[in-house]
Design an enzyme around this catalytic site. Structure first.
Site, PDB file in Angstrom:
ATOM      1  N   GLU A  32       9.241  16.254  14.864  1.00 42.33           N
ATOM      2  CA  GLU A  32       9.662  16.224  13.462  1.00 42.33           C
ATOM      3  C   GLU A  32       8.975  17.361  12.713  1.00 42.33           C
ATOM      4  O   GLU A  32       7.745  17.407  12.686  1.00 42.33           O
ATOM      5  CB  GLU A  32       9.151  14.911  12.858  1.00 42.33           C
ATOM      6  CG  GLU A  32      10.192  13.965  12.466  1.00 42.33           C
ATOM      7  CD  GLU A  32       9.595  12.768  11.730  1.00 42.33           C
ATOM      8  OE1 GLU A  32       8.427  12.415  11.932  1.00 42.33           O
ATOM      9  OE2 GLU A  32      10.343  12.198  10.942  1.00 42.33           O
TER      10      GLU A  32
ATOM     11  N   CYS B  36      13.244  10.837   7.131  1.00 42.15           N
ATOM     12  CA  CYS B  36      13.083  10.407   8.530  1.00 42.15           C
ATOM     13  C   CYS B  36      14.379  10.587   9.293  1.00 42.15           C
ATOM     14  O   CYS B  36      14.372  10.934  10.469  1.00 42.15           O
ATOM     15  CB  CYS B  36      12.626   8.966   8.579  1.00 42.15           C
ATOM     16  SG  CYS B  36      13.705   7.856   7.667  1.00 42.15           S
TER      17      CYS B  36
ATOM     18  N   GLU C 234       9.097   1.424  11.195  1.00 37.42           N
ATOM     19  CA  GLU C 234      10.153   2.391  10.873  1.00 37.42           C
ATOM     20  C   GLU C 234       9.493   3.762  10.957  1.00 37.42           C
ATOM     21  O   GLU C 234       8.763   4.154  10.050  1.00 37.42           O
ATOM     22  CB  GLU C 234      10.677   2.154   9.449  1.00 37.42           C
ATOM     23  CG  GLU C 234      11.357   0.816   9.248  1.00 37.42           C
ATOM     24  CD  GLU C 234      12.780   0.794   9.781  1.00 37.42           C
ATOM     25  OE1 GLU C 234      13.225   1.785  10.398  1.00 37.42           O
ATOM     26  OE2 GLU C 234      13.446  -0.229   9.591  1.00 37.42           O
TER      27      GLU C 234
ATOM     28  N   LYS D 265       0.880  -1.172   0.000  1.00 32.41           N
ATOM     29  CA  LYS D 265       0.000   0.000   0.000  1.00 32.41           C
ATOM     30  C   LYS D 265       0.913   1.216   0.000  1.00 32.41           C
ATOM     31  O   LYS D 265       1.434   1.625   1.033  1.00 32.41           O
ATOM     32  CB  LYS D 265      -0.862  -0.025   1.269  1.00 32.41           C
ATOM     33  CG  LYS D 265      -2.182   0.672   1.157  1.00 32.41           C
ATOM     34  CD  LYS D 265      -2.108   2.135   0.777  1.00 32.41           C
ATOM     35  CE  LYS D 265      -1.913   3.057   1.957  1.00 32.41           C
ATOM     36  NZ  LYS D 265      -1.790   4.476   1.527  1.00 32.41           N
TER      37      LYS D 265
HETATM   38  P1  NAD Z   1       1.971   8.547   7.434  1.00 35.53           P
HETATM   39  O1  NAD Z   1       2.122   7.798   8.708  1.00 35.53           O
HETATM   40  O2  NAD Z   1       0.946   9.592   7.358  1.00 35.53           O
HETATM   41  O3  NAD Z   1       1.652   7.546   6.239  1.00 35.53           O
HETATM   42  C1  NAD Z   1       2.470   6.431   5.982  1.00 35.53           C
HETATM   43  C2  NAD Z   1       1.640   5.392   5.261  1.00 35.53           C
HETATM   44  O4  NAD Z   1       0.627   4.934   6.157  1.00 35.53           O
HETATM   45  C3  NAD Z   1       0.907   5.915   4.016  1.00 35.53           C
HETATM   46  O5  NAD Z   1       0.901   4.918   3.027  1.00 35.53           O
HETATM   47  C4  NAD Z   1      -0.482   6.160   4.539  1.00 35.53           C
HETATM   48  O6  NAD Z   1      -1.482   6.093   3.549  1.00 35.53           O
HETATM   49  C5  NAD Z   1      -0.636   5.017   5.526  1.00 35.53           C
HETATM   50  N1  NAD Z   1      -1.663   5.226   6.558  1.00 35.53           N
HETATM   51  C6  NAD Z   1      -2.147   6.402   7.033  1.00 35.53           C
HETATM   52  N2  NAD Z   1      -3.122   6.169   7.958  1.00 35.53           N
HETATM   53  C7  NAD Z   1      -3.233   4.822   8.072  1.00 35.53           C
HETATM   54  C8  NAD Z   1      -4.045   3.962   8.870  1.00 35.53           C
HETATM   55  N3  NAD Z   1      -4.946   4.438   9.721  1.00 35.53           N
HETATM   56  N4  NAD Z   1      -3.877   2.634   8.744  1.00 35.53           N
HETATM   57  C9  NAD Z   1      -2.962   2.126   7.884  1.00 35.53           C
HETATM   58  N5  NAD Z   1      -2.176   2.879   7.088  1.00 35.53           N
HETATM   59  C10 NAD Z   1      -2.302   4.218   7.188  1.00 35.53           C
HETATM   60  O7  NAD Z   1       3.439   9.084   7.086  1.00 35.53           O
HETATM   61  P2  NAD Z   1       3.855   9.977   5.835  1.00 35.53           P
HETATM   62  O8  NAD Z   1       3.355  11.360   6.089  1.00 35.53           O
HETATM   63  O9  NAD Z   1       3.495   9.290   4.566  1.00 35.53           O
HETATM   64  O10 NAD Z   1       5.456   9.926   5.952  1.00 35.53           O
HETATM   65  C11 NAD Z   1       6.153  10.733   6.811  1.00 35.53           C
HETATM   66  C12 NAD Z   1       6.506  10.014   8.085  1.00 35.53           C
HETATM   67  O11 NAD Z   1       7.166   8.795   7.777  1.00 35.53           O
HETATM   68  C13 NAD Z   1       7.470  10.788   8.938  1.00 35.53           C
HETATM   69  O12 NAD Z   1       7.095  10.688  10.283  1.00 35.53           O
HETATM   70  C14 NAD Z   1       8.801  10.082   8.694  1.00 35.53           C
HETATM   71  O13 NAD Z   1       9.746  10.239   9.699  1.00 35.53           O
HETATM   72  C15 NAD Z   1       8.355   8.681   8.551  1.00 35.53           C
HETATM   73  N6  NAD Z   1       9.370   7.908   7.824  1.00 35.53           N
HETATM   74  C16 NAD Z   1      10.130   7.012   8.515  1.00 35.53           C
HETATM   75  C17 NAD Z   1      11.132   6.299   7.862  1.00 35.53           C
HETATM   76  C18 NAD Z   1      11.995   5.306   8.593  1.00 35.53           C
HETATM   77  O14 NAD Z   1      12.574   4.443   7.942  1.00 35.53           O
HETATM   78  N7  NAD Z   1      12.132   5.365   9.903  1.00 35.53           N
HETATM   79  C19 NAD Z   1      11.337   6.503   6.504  1.00 35.53           C
HETATM   80  C20 NAD Z   1      10.541   7.418   5.837  1.00 35.53           C
HETATM   81  C21 NAD Z   1       9.544   8.106   6.519  1.00 35.53           C
END
Ligand code: NAD
Length: 477
Positions: free
Chosen positions: A379, A280, A246, A171
């Site tokens: 963040e 991240c 992650e 997804k």
């Molecule tokens: P997000 O948590 O909003 O979304 C991540 C994914 O989760 C998306 O595909 C989104 O559609 C899905 N999602 C959202 N709500 C959901 C739910 N209720 N149930 C299941 N899936 C759901 O994050 P984002 O805004 O896409 O990305 C930014 C964040 O990701 C930042 O906090 C960043 O630090 C983190 N990040 C972490 C790493 C790592 O490896 N540690 C790498 C990249 C990004």
């Protein structure tokens, strides 16, 4: 219009609904993706299960390796096309988009080489027994991907899972799907059987949630925000489904007075402006030993003022942020800083060619940020660097550890003993000494402690997370 990719076929969602795809460089809609639902997830999980049971479990490790290697080559051959998709979809400057495509090819190459090197052990036990362990795949793995590095995060997550013998339902983020749909098509061309790799697009609270809840998913790999990570963990806990999380970071760069400042400067800047700070592992806090705080900030300020932001195709230092709400989020942080009198040292420039409707933010260097201020705790996920001074090692460590995160830390000093002392005391999944790898290093195990998550992806270590261990005890007398 882009379709889901299930069982090696492009399919519309059963919802009959679509979502717009917006180019962050100009704020305009240029494509549509499927707004899928739980029924589409169900189809993808069924296709994956069927693949696992009928075909994939019989595919040898050596053959998985050949398939991944062919996919790596396909990605390399289509690198320009994939980079262009990512550039348009995510607003990535050309260089970054190309680097991400190259990293994707490299992930598949790395994991291709790992398939037939993953094995169990024999264990000395009682007389008359032989005991061995088998590393077995979980089965159908779910992968929820964020928008900031779609290709790289897909590569590390799906590459490791396939190498270990799993099949995948992915997804992607609703804000960044295009490159991953194309990669799934390339996987079919490379010879992956129908159902081994499936992509279902849509909103997180609809398809992401349906994926995390689906009883046919045997393992979930989630990369995203701590808030959604908590939801995934709660949903998965109801059926005791293993999860790798992650999550975010607020990573410190700790600079001592004896550091080589010519090396510090470009690396510290790159670690916060790369991908417009939407990384991240961005080095978003700068902790500087008191004796060099003023001169280092002066040099950094001069360099920040030279940084240029513009449309992805111009390939400047920074492109736009992913979407309007992300831009608003960064503005909110900066307006807090202004209201509370946190001094701004310097800001880069948004070029005149940047369309008004694009989501631009100039990189910003702030100083004397109080340790408990939200700019030093949360963040921003934008190009904002928060600097603060420390007097000695104890204070440096205490500041470095003073957030709920623990993803990456950078230590800059020529003193070898101090390098190890600080590296041991910093609570962090990765530590870089006299260098910093925001997002880099296919071979390097990556993941967090505290609210940055748990489990490791990247490197060989990831394969342990994508397998479960079976112990077999034989009594033969
Ligand atoms: P997000 O948590 O909003 O979304 C991540 C994914 O989760 C998306 O595909 C989104 O559609 C899905 N999602 C959202 N709500 C959901 C739910 N209720 N149930 C299941 N899936 C759901 O994050 P984002 O805004 O896409 O990305 C930014 C964040 O990701 C930042 O906090 C960043 O630090 C983190 N990040 C972490 C790493 C790592 O490896 N540690 C790498 C990249 C990004």
């Amino acid at each position: 219009m882009q379709l889901n990719y299930i069982a090696n076929a492009s399919l519309p969602s059963s919802s009959g609904r679509v979502l717009p795809v917006i180019d962050p460089s100009d704020g305009q809609v240029f494509e549509e993706i499927q707004r899928s639902n739980a029924a589409d997830i169900d189809s993808a999980v069924s296709a994956a299960r069927q693949c696992m049971d009928a075909v994939w479990h019989k595919v040898s490790a050596a053959e998985r390796s050949r398939l991944l290697m062919r996919l790596s080559r396909k990605v390399a051959e289509h690198a320009d096309e994939l980079a262009l998709l990512e550039q348009r979809d995510c607003g990535k400057p050309v260089k970054q988009a190309r680097a991400d495509a190259a990293a994707l090819a490299r992930y598949f190459e790395f994991y291709a080489g790992s398939c037939d090197k993953l094995h169990g052990e024999t264990i000395p036990y009682q007389d008359g027994y032989s005991v061995l362990t088998w590393r077995e795949p979980h089965g159908v793995t779910g992968h929820i991907i964020p928008w900031n590095y779609p290709m790289q995060i897909f590569g590390r997550s799906v590459g490791g899972a396939l190498a270990a013998g799993n099949v995948c339902v992915v997804k992607p983020s609703e804000d960044a799907c295009l490159s991953l749909i194309r990669v799934a098509q390339l996987a079919a061309e490379a010879g992956f059987p129908a159902g081994a790799l499936n992509i279902v697009t849509g909103y997180g609270h609809e398809v992401g949630d349906a994926l995390a809840r689906h009883p046919g998913i045997d393992h979930i790999s989630f990369t995203g925000s701590p808030k959604v990570g908590t939801l995934i963990q709660q949903v998965a806990a109801e059926r005791h489904c293993p999860v790798t999380l992650e999550l975010g970071g607020k990573s410190p760069q700790i600079v001592f007075a004896d550091a080589d400042l010519d090396a510090v400067l470009p690396t510290v800047i790159n670690a916060i402006v790369q991908n417009a700070g939407q990384t991240c592992s961005a080095g978003s806090r700068l902790l500087v030993e008191h004796a060099i705080y003023e001169p280092l900030l002066e040099r950094l300020g001069d360099a920040f003022a030279q940084l240029r932001v513009g449309p992805a195709a111009m390939d400047l230092d920074l492109g736009p942020l992913i979407r309007q709400s992300q831009q608003q989020r960064v503005w909110d942080f900066l307006s807090d800083a202004q209201v509370e009198g946190i001094p701004m040292v310097a800001q880069g420039q948004i070029v005149d060619e940047a369309p008004d409707a694009g989501f631009y933010q100039a990189p910003t260097l702030l100083r004397d940020v109080p340790v408990m201020h939200r700019l030093a705790q949360e963040e921003v996920f934008g190009p904002v660097l928060a600097a603060m001074a420390f007097r000695d090692e104890d204070e440096a460590v205490s500041l470095a550890n003073a957030t709920r995160f623990g993803l990456v830390a950078g230590i800059w000093t020529r003193d070898g003993a101090r390098q190890f002392r600080i590296a041991k005391r910093v609570k962090s999944g990765q530590v870089f000494i006299n260098n910093y790898g925001a997002g880099g290093g296919v071979e390097l195990p990556f993941g967090g402690v505290k609210s940055s998550g748990y489990g490791r992806e990247k490197g060989f270590e990831a394969l342990y997370g994508f397998t479960t261990l079976k112990t077999v005890a034989i009594r033969h007398g």
